[in-house]
Design an enzyme around this catalytic site. Structure first.
Site, PDB file in Angstrom:
ATOM      1  N   GLU A 277       0.844  -1.208   0.000  1.00  0.00           N
ATOM      2  CA  GLU A 277       0.000   0.000   0.000  1.00  0.00           C
ATOM      3  C   GLU A 277       0.875   1.252   0.000  1.00  0.00           C
ATOM      4  OE1 GLU A 277      -3.172  -0.142  -0.620  1.00  0.00           O
ATOM      5  OE2 GLU A 277      -3.025  -2.320  -0.563  1.00  0.00           O
ATOM      6  N   TRP A 280       1.750   1.824  -3.376  1.00  0.00           N
ATOM      7  CA  TRP A 280       0.726   2.497  -4.195  1.00  0.00           C
ATOM      8  C   TRP A 280       0.920   4.011  -4.127  1.00  0.00           C
ATOM      9  CZ3 TRP A 280      -2.550   1.405  -7.991  1.00  0.00           C
ATOM     10  CH2 TRP A 280      -2.913   0.081  -8.206  1.00  0.00           C
ATOM     11  N   TRP A 308     -20.002  13.173 -19.259  1.00  0.00           N
ATOM     12  CA  TRP A 308     -20.336  13.442 -17.851  1.00  0.00           C
ATOM     13  C   TRP A 308     -21.585  14.316 -17.789  1.00  0.00           C
ATOM     14  CZ3 TRP A 308     -17.812  10.140 -15.139  1.00  0.00           C
ATOM     15  CH2 TRP A 308     -16.488   9.817 -15.434  1.00  0.00           C
ATOM     16  N   ASN A 343     -10.629   3.379   2.979  1.00  0.00           N
ATOM     17  CA  ASN A 343     -10.303   3.194   1.558  1.00  0.00           C
ATOM     18  C   ASN A 343     -11.398   2.463   0.785  1.00  0.00           C
ATOM     19  OD1 ASN A 343      -8.499   3.110  -0.807  1.00  0.00           O
ATOM     20  ND2 ASN A 343      -8.510   0.908  -0.387  1.00  0.00           N
ATOM     21  N   TRP A 361     -15.296  12.962 -12.566  1.00  0.00           N
ATOM     22  CA  TRP A 361     -14.384  12.622 -11.468  1.00  0.00           C
ATOM     23  C   TRP A 361     -13.671  13.856 -10.910  1.00  0.00           C
ATOM     24  CZ3 TRP A 361      -9.223  13.784 -12.239  1.00  0.00           C
ATOM     25  CH2 TRP A 361      -8.788  13.962 -13.559  1.00  0.00           C
ATOM     26  N   TRP A 384      -8.845   8.774  -8.066  1.00  0.00           N
ATOM     27  CA  TRP A 384     -10.100   9.116  -8.773  1.00  0.00           C
ATOM     28  C   TRP A 384     -10.038   8.618 -10.205  1.00  0.00           C
ATOM     29  CZ3 TRP A 384     -14.835  10.447  -7.318  1.00  0.00           C
ATOM     30  CH2 TRP A 384     -15.011  10.866  -5.987  1.00  0.00           C
TER      31      TRP A 384
HETATM   32  C1  LIG Z   1     -11.290   8.154  -4.608  1.00  0.00           C
HETATM   33  C2  LIG Z   1     -10.093   8.007  -3.709  1.00  0.00           C
HETATM   34  C3  LIG Z   1      -9.411   9.131  -3.252  1.00  0.00           C
HETATM   35  C4  LIG Z   1      -8.282   9.001  -2.448  1.00  0.00           C
HETATM   36  N1  LIG Z   1      -7.636  10.139  -1.996  1.00  0.00           N
HETATM   37  C5  LIG Z   1      -6.534  10.022  -1.224  1.00  0.00           C
HETATM   38  C6  LIG Z   1      -5.849  11.177  -0.746  1.00  0.00           C
HETATM   39  O1  LIG Z   1      -6.204  12.326  -1.042  1.00  0.00           O
HETATM   40  N2  LIG Z   1      -4.777  10.983   0.067  1.00  0.00           N
HETATM   41  C7  LIG Z   1      -4.328   9.736   0.395  1.00  0.00           C
HETATM   42  O2  LIG Z   1      -3.331   9.626   1.114  1.00  0.00           O
HETATM   43  N3  LIG Z   1      -4.931   8.627  -0.076  1.00  0.00           N
HETATM   44  C8  LIG Z   1      -6.022   8.730  -0.854  1.00  0.00           C
HETATM   45  N4  LIG Z   1      -6.650   7.591  -1.285  1.00  0.00           N
HETATM   46  C9  LIG Z   1      -6.029   6.268  -1.045  1.00  0.00           C
HETATM   47  C10 LIG Z   1      -6.474   5.548   0.248  1.00  0.00           C
HETATM   48  O3  LIG Z   1      -7.866   5.528   0.328  1.00  0.00           O
HETATM   49  C11 LIG Z   1      -5.905   6.195   1.510  1.00  0.00           C
HETATM   50  O4  LIG Z   1      -4.517   6.359   1.392  1.00  0.00           O
HETATM   51  C12 LIG Z   1      -6.164   5.308   2.743  1.00  0.00           C
HETATM   52  O5  LIG Z   1      -7.544   5.092   2.917  1.00  0.00           O
HETATM   53  C13 LIG Z   1      -5.594   5.994   3.962  1.00  0.00           C
HETATM   54  O6  LIG Z   1      -5.887   5.265   5.110  1.00  0.00           O
HETATM   55  P1  LIG Z   1      -4.746   4.494   5.909  1.00  0.00           P
HETATM   56  O7  LIG Z   1      -3.581   5.400   6.150  1.00  0.00           O
HETATM   57  O8  LIG Z   1      -5.387   3.893   7.100  1.00  0.00           O
HETATM   58  O9  LIG Z   1      -4.359   3.380   4.865  1.00  0.00           O
HETATM   59  P2  LIG Z   1      -3.470   2.050   5.027  1.00  0.00           P
HETATM   60  O10 LIG Z   1      -4.242   0.932   4.453  1.00  0.00           O
HETATM   61  O11 LIG Z   1      -3.000   1.889   6.415  1.00  0.00           O
HETATM   62  O12 LIG Z   1      -2.246   2.311   4.031  1.00  0.00           O
HETATM   63  C14 LIG Z   1      -1.036   2.925   4.455  1.00  0.00           C
HETATM   64  C15 LIG Z   1      -0.653   4.051   3.520  1.00  0.00           C
HETATM   65  O13 LIG Z   1      -0.484   3.564   2.190  1.00  0.00           O
HETATM   66  C16 LIG Z   1      -0.915   4.553   1.251  1.00  0.00           C
HETATM   67  N5  LIG Z   1      -2.056   4.033   0.497  1.00  0.00           N
HETATM   68  C17 LIG Z   1      -2.972   3.124   0.896  1.00  0.00           C
HETATM   69  N6  LIG Z   1      -3.850   2.875  -0.107  1.00  0.00           N
HETATM   70  C18 LIG Z   1      -3.475   3.646  -1.140  1.00  0.00           C
HETATM   71  C19 LIG Z   1      -3.976   3.841  -2.458  1.00  0.00           C
HETATM   72  N7  LIG Z   1      -5.028   3.166  -2.919  1.00  0.00           N
HETATM   73  N8  LIG Z   1      -3.367   4.727  -3.263  1.00  0.00           N
HETATM   74  C20 LIG Z   1      -2.274   5.409  -2.835  1.00  0.00           C
HETATM   75  N9  LIG Z   1      -1.743   5.264  -1.593  1.00  0.00           N
HETATM   76  C21 LIG Z   1      -2.338   4.400  -0.756  1.00  0.00           C
HETATM   77  C22 LIG Z   1      -1.357   5.768   2.058  1.00  0.00           C
HETATM   78  O14 LIG Z   1      -0.278   6.665   2.154  1.00  0.00           O
HETATM   79  C23 LIG Z   1      -1.703   5.143   3.409  1.00  0.00           C
HETATM   80  O15 LIG Z   1      -1.612   6.046   4.471  1.00  0.00           O
HETATM   81  C24 LIG Z   1      -7.808   7.704  -2.093  1.00  0.00           C
HETATM   82  C25 LIG Z   1      -8.500   6.576  -2.551  1.00  0.00           C
HETATM   83  C26 LIG Z   1      -9.631   6.712  -3.335  1.00  0.00           C
HETATM   84  C27 LIG Z   1     -10.357   5.492  -3.807  1.00  0.00           C
END
Ligand SMILES: Cc1cc2nc3c(=O)[nH]c(=O)nc-3n(C[C@H](O)[C@H](O)[C@H](O)COP(=O)(O)OP(=O)(O)OC[C@H]3O[C@@H](n4cnc5c(N)ncnc54)[C@H](O)[C@@H]3O)c2cc1C
Length: 478
Positions: A277, A280, A308, A343, A361, A384
């Site tokens: 993650e 990602w 859209w 997420n 989007w 997005w």
């Molecule tokens: C529509 C949409 C918008 C999003 N906008 C953002 C945003 O503005 N900022 C943001 O940090 N994340 C965003 N995310 C990705 C993800 O949802 C969040 O990073 C995650 O929910 C943060 O929670 P966590 O720290 O507990 O995640 P954990 O599951 O604990 O993951 C740890 C870290 O990994 C990174 N990560 C995890 N999932 C993703 C992912 N899919 N893409 C990129 N990095 C990821 C983040 O830095 C996160 O803090 C978005 C996802 C979607 C679907």
């Protein structure tokens, strides 16, 4: 003659540990001027929820610097002008900063660096935000990756470029210069204070980031691989706002996970899943760095013609959590109340906006950017576009989440919905994700009048699904 100071320009790196720019400044032996500039005209200036976080994070950074021996100078204005003016005031001969990767900011940094060099000021810049620079993770032919799995494999093989740097405990501060007062910046909301619940949920700042990491490693990671899709309990790290503001670095996280795995405290499944993650996030930065218009233009050209719809009432219902689909409404209200959303639910609400409502989007991206405490240009725009199907390695266009079955699968007891949509709290579990299917007696018993105490669904999902597929079919292969 007193020694010319070294200037450290803090941006999204609000920490004292593992901060390469701060480290280098201290190592050069000169007294340190620590600067933060609030540039509200910058592309991607912080949104409202991020401003709340920024206030608290700067307060925390300022206290930590003070304790170490330096003051944080706050200036508001155009970034490059503010940096130059502090250099002029202090006579700084060296400037240090950690690099940023968002298109226009890269250009601003480059131009400033060139100008300062010309004036005889030494500038050194560092990677403080990523495991690897975007230009370091390359395909065999030297190109950028557009698919996550090979990207992750390549990044995994490279590992972080360096070890985490130790915390700076003592700094020789430079002579004081004038600074704005943080409270005068008006970063916190008032009248109304819509962020009042944030205080109970978050602890911004480096100390809060370390505490959250510890909490994750001791209580949550052991079930991460299996449970991370469950929004009804704390199943993920919630490190995202700390990462977005650079209160913790991915290098520190990488080290913590590897240390835990080596000691047997973190199972390899969970450790690897979590690191993927973090990867990602790196992938998003790679995409952003290589596609400067990621926030405004679809990566796939055929999406330029996507039909859209303009639908303000539906958009408003979505932002307020009043669509009539409980899992969507719970997510949007979690976002409003806490500045964060799980997420899985982000994917569900995004799919609903883009595919059920056919709303652009970019409108969703902008709403999230304003309301998320973890708003991150790269992650937000890339995610997005991923959901829309217009991005790199995107979800297939025909994947249209059914909000009812998604709710039943990932919030099986309805606890998440009950928490954020309290007007449905007394509805039995079998109807909680589709209240319109409940018999009148069950609704009455739960005190619900559809259309009055809770909305009737604003759209029929099965009809909307077919409509979305027709739109996607029309642009397919374009
Ligand atoms: C529509 C949409 C918008 C999003 N906008 C953002 C945003 O503005 N900022 C943001 O940090 N994340 C965003 N995310 C990705 C993800 O949802 C969040 O990073 C995650 O929910 C943060 O929670 P966590 O720290 O507990 O995640 P954990 O599951 O604990 O993951 C740890 C870290 O990994 C990174 N990560 C995890 N999932 C993703 C992912 N899919 N893409 C990129 N990095 C990821 C983040 O830095 C996160 O803090 C978005 C996802 C979607 C679907």
């Amino acid at each position: 003659m007193s020694q010319a100071p070294a200037l450290v320009w803090f941006r999204n790196d609000l920490r004292l540990e593992d901060n390469p720019a701060l480290h280098a400044a201290r190592a050069c032996g000169a007294p340190v001027v620590a600067l933060y500039v609030l540039d509200e005209n910058l592309s991607y200036a912080p949104g409202a929820a991020s401003r709340w976080w920024l206030h608290h994070s700067l307060k925390s950074l300022s206290e930590a610097l003070e304790k170490a021996g330096a003051s944080l100078v706050l200036r508001r204005g155009e970034s490059a002008e503010s940096v130059k003016s502090v250099i002029a005031e202090t006579g700084a001969s060296h400037v240090f900063w950690n690099r940023r990767y968002e298109g226009p900011l890269v250009d601003t940094d480059k131009a400033l660096k060139a100008e300062l060099h010309e004036q005889g000021v030494d500038v050194a810049t560092f990677n403080g935000a990523l495991l690897r620079e975007p230009w370091e993770v390359k395909t065999k032919t030297g190109g950028a990756y557009s698919v996550f799995t090979p990207f992750w494999k390549a990044l995994r093989n490279l590992g972080p470029a360096r070890d985490p740097l130790p915390k700076i405990r003592k700094i020789k501060g430079a002579d004081a210069i004038s600074s704005d007062h943080l409270d005068d910046w008006g970063l916190l909301p008032y009248a109304p204070n819509w962020a009042k619940e944030f205080d109970g949920v978050w602890k911004p700042g480096e100390k809060g980031a370390q505490e959250q990491l510890k909490r994750f490693l001791t209580h949550i990671i052991e079930d991460y691989a299996d449970q991370r899709d469950r929004p009804d309990f704390e199943s993920t790290s919630r490190l995202s706002p700390h990462l977005a503001f650079g209160e913790i670095s991915p290098v520190q996280i990488w080290r913590a996970i590897h240390t835990g795995m080596a000691a047997g405290a973190i199972g390899p499944n969970n450790g690897e899943k979590f690191l993927s993650e973090i990867a990602w996030r790196e992938f998003s930065y790679n995409i952003l760095f290589n596609n400067l218009t990621l926030v405004s233009q679809p990566l796939r050209q055929n999406f330029k013609d996507f039909p859209w719809r303009e639908d303000e009432p539906a958009f408003k219902a979505w932002t307020r959590g009043m669509t009539g689909f409980p899992i969507v409404d719970a997510g949007m209200r979690q976002l409003w109340r806490t500045g964060w959303m799980h997420n899985r639910v982000r994917m569900i609400v995004a799919s609903f906006l883009l595919k059920d409502l056919l709303i652009d989007w970019r409108k969703g991206e902008a709403w999230f950017r304003d309301t998320l405490v973890d708003a991150d240009i790269a992650n937000n725009a890339a995610s997005w576009q991923w959901v829309a199907g217009s991005g790199a390695d995107a979800a297939p266009y025909f994947r249209i989440f059914n909000p009812v079955t998604q709710g039943e699968k990932f919030d099986p007891d309805g606890d998440y919905v009950r928490c954020y949509v309290p007007e449905l709290a007394d509805l039995p579990k079998k109807f909680i994700h589709a209240p319109w299917t409940a018999p009148v007696s069950a609704l009455e018993k739960a005190g619900i009048t559809l259309g009055k105490t809770y909305p009737i669904p604003i759209i029929d999902h099965s009809v909307a699904r077919k409509r979305a597929l027709r739109c996607y079919d029309a642009i397919k292969g374009g």
